[in-house]
Structures are given as structure tokens and as C-alpha cells.
Design an enzyme around this catalytic site. Structure first.
Site, short mmCIF file in Angstrom:
data_model
loop_
_atom_site.label_atom_id
_atom_site.label_comp_id
_atom_site.label_asym_id
_atom_site.label_seq_id
_atom_site.Cartn_x
_atom_site.Cartn_y
_atom_site.Cartn_z
CE1 TYR A 34 1.02 -0.44 4.43
CE2 TYR A 34 0.02 1.72 4.46
CZ TYR A 34 0.80 0.77 5.06
OH TYR A 34 1.36 1.01 6.29
CG LEU A 201 8.05 2.66 4.97
CD1 LEU A 201 7.71 1.40 4.16
CD2 LEU A 201 6.80 3.44 5.26
N1 PDD Z 1 2.68 4.82 7.75
N2 PDD Z 1 7.42 3.75 9.19
C1 PDD Z 1 6.30 3.00 9.18
C2 PDD Z 1 6.36 1.63 9.73
C3 PDD Z 1 5.11 3.53 8.66
O1 PDD Z 1 3.99 2.78 8.63
C4 PDD Z 1 5.09 4.87 8.18
C5 PDD Z 1 3.85 5.51 7.62
C6 PDD Z 1 6.28 5.61 8.21
C7 PDD Z 1 6.37 7.03 7.68
O2 PDD Z 1 6.35 7.08 6.26
P1 PDD Z 1 5.78 8.35 5.48
O3 PDD Z 1 6.50 9.53 6.00
O4 PDD Z 1 6.09 8.07 4.05
O5 PDD Z 1 4.30 8.42 5.77
C8 PDD Z 1 7.43 5.01 8.71
C9 PDD Z 1 1.45 5.25 7.14
C10 PDD Z 1 1.11 6.68 7.35
C11 PDD Z 1 0.33 4.30 7.52
O6 PDD Z 1 0.63 3.11 7.63
O7 PDD Z 1 -0.81 4.71 7.67
#
Ligand code: PDD
Length: 280
Positions: A34, A201
Site C-alpha cells: 500500500y 520504511l
Molecule cells: N505509515 N514507518 C512506518 C512503519 C510507517 O507505517 C510509516 C507511515 C512511516 C512514515 O512514512 P511516510 O512519511 O512516508 O508516511 C514510517 C502510514 C502513514 C500508515 O501506515 O498509515
């Protein structure tokens, strides 16, 4: 339930009419990936970076990208409202198999689902949030934005039950990231975040913050952070597309500095707010 319009496999339809088969491998195995892409005033934020991560996630799970970037933009745009700050949730699963079999079925079509939601500003942004350190019990593919999130949700729930906004994950004594966020710490005046690799991530918000630090002469480094070092930090932040930059004012039972969001967070949050509004 808000019966807004969502996208499913080529159609735009009301949310309560969007249905998938129980044989979908996303449902049976969590066999999918996703993306979460913010959109400010109807404009997708860092769209190419989110697409690049989507492409990496798809190739990591050996799924062919069903669309090119221009087609994705065309699919997602009708879900946006120019008057709102929103985020797109986009999910692609391997599709519906003829039977429940762990191995990939041949010739199946991926399931594509997308919806938009309003970004609700994090309630405790001004006062800061509490966080709980927990063992990082996840797997070796944390760089893949997989829908298989059982470990993450169990860890987040552990934090919520201790009245904390996020779980800070610790592997072999070193901090990796939050259950759904990346982590930054200010230690000896330097902004530090763990380096990219299979244990975290690669957050898009994380990259924006590093870019803003570079442009504004805020000293930073991408380096490992031990839990012991984190406990000495003058500031801790958690970053994500949906919550932006959350200042942590308490880690476990220890207050961070004076228990208020710190000065470098104030500066960075201001820079981030200005930057996101200035996107073409
Ligand atoms: N999650 N690490 C993890 C495990 C995450 O699930 C997320 C974001 C991030 C931050 O990534 P970004 O800055 O690209 O949103 C880091 C999203 C928001 C979610 O699962 O809803």
C-alpha cells in the site's frame, strides 16, 4: 459510515458498494502492498517519491505494476477535494486466486483499491505526545510497505493501552522507527535519524525533513541510535504522512528535556508547514 466515493478495480463507486472476494489474497494472506499519499489543497505531495516507493514495494513482492505513473495520477485525482487536506490510501493485492494456496497462482489480476480521507491534525501537537519503547518483533522486509501489519498493530496497541501515541521499536538495543512512523532525535545538538535499510520504511516525510535540515543549516546525520542514547536526547520526533512531525515529550517513564516540544521541533515544524503549502 461516510459513504464517499472510492476506487476499486476500474470503477468509482460509493464506499458501501465497494466489495472484494473472500478469495482475495490480500484478505487471506495479507499478500499486498500500500501507499499513503498526502494531498494539500487537492495537490498530491511528493507524488513521484511515493510512486517510486510503490514501485519498489511491488517489485519486492514480485507483483507487476498494473499502471504507469500517469495512469495512477489519473486514477487518484478524482478522489481529491481541492478544499481539503487529505491523504490517499492506495492498496494493491495479488488478486483473487482459484483456491487458498500460498504459492502465487498463475495469471491472476491484481486488486486495486483507493480512497481519500481527511487529514485530522494530531490532537497533542502543541503539547507533545508520550511514547513507549517496545521490542521490534517485525520481519526482515520493513522497507516494503506491506499490508501485512499484524506486528505493527499489536505494538501500536501496546502503546495505546499505556496512554501513549506511538510505540518506538527497538531491535538489539538500537531504535529502528515507530509502529507507523520514522524517528528523529536531537542528541548533542545534532538531529539524528536511523539510516535506510531493510529495518525501516523509507519515509517520505523523513526525506523531506532531511532536505529541510540541509537547506536551513540544521546539523543532521543519518546514524544508528541506541535506546540508551535516545534516553539522553533533548528532543524526539515521530514523522509520517498522516501525523506530520510529532514531538515526543515522554519516553516510557522519562520526561524529555522539560516535557515540552523543543526549539528544533518548533523550527522544523514551521519549515515543514511553509514547505507543504509552497508545493507547485
Ligand atoms: N505509515 N514507518 C512506518 C512503519 C510507517 O507505517 C510509516 C507511515 C512511516 C512514515 O512514512 P511516510 O512519511 O512516508 O508516511 C514510517 C502510514 C502513514 C500508515 O501506515 O498509515
Amino acid at each position: 459510515m461516510d459513504n464517499k466515493t472510492v476506487y476499486l478495480n476500474g470503477d468509482y463507486l460509493p464506499l458501501d458498494e465497494a466489495k472484494i472476494s473472500v478469495m482475495d489474497r490480500g484478505f487471506l494472506f495479507g499478500d499486498g502492498i500500500y501507499e499513503v499519499i498526502p494531498s494539500y489543497s487537492g495537490k498530491l505531495f511528493h507524488f513521484s517519491e511515493h510512486m517510486e516507493r510503490l514501485e519498489n514495494s511491488l517489485s519486492s513482492i514480485r507483483l507487476t505494476n498494473p499502471h504507469d505513473r500517469a495512469q495512477w495520477l489519473e486514477i487518484l485525482t478524482p478522489l481529491l477535494d481541492a478544499n481539503l487536506d487529505q491523504y490517499i490510501y492506495l492498496q494493491i493485492t495479488r488478486g483473487v486466486g482459484p483456491k487458498r494456496d500460498h504459492a502465487f497462482p498463475k495469471g491472476i489480476i491484481p486488486t486495486v483499491f483507493a480512497m481519500s480521507s481527511t487529514i485530522v491534525p494530531f490532537a497533542d501537537l502543541g503539547s507533545g505526545a508520550k511514547a513507549l519503547s517496545v521490542d521490534d518483533s517485525r520481519w526482515e522486509l520493513c522497507n516494503v510497505k506491506a499490508t501485512t501489519l499484524l506486528a505493527n498493530i499489536l505494538l501500536r496497541q501496546q502503546a495505546v493501552e499505556k496512554d501513549c501515541a506511538e510505540a518506538i521499536l527497538v531491535k538489539d538495543g538500537y531504535v529502528t522507527e515507530g509502529a507507523a512512523s520514522n524517528i528523529f532525535a536531537v542528541i548533542d545538538g545534532i538531529l539524528i535519524t536511523p539510516p535506510k535499510g531493510h529495518e525501516i520504511l523509507p519515509g517520505i516525510t523523513r526525506d523531506v525533513i532531511l532536505e529541510l535540515a540541509e537547506q536551513n543549516n540544521i546539523p543532521y546525520s543519518e546514524d544508528i541510535i541506541s535506546l540508551d542514547a535516545l534516553k539522553t536526547a533533548s528532543e524526539i520526533w515521530l514523522t509520517s504522512s498522516t501525523r506530520e512531525i510529532i514531538p515526543v515529550i515522554q519516553l516510557d517513564n522519562n520526561m524529555i528535556s522539560n516535557g515540552k516540544p523543543g526549539p528544533i521541533w518548533q523550527t522544523m515544524n514551521q519549515l515543514f508547514q511553509t514547505y507543504k503549502k509552497s508545493q507547485p
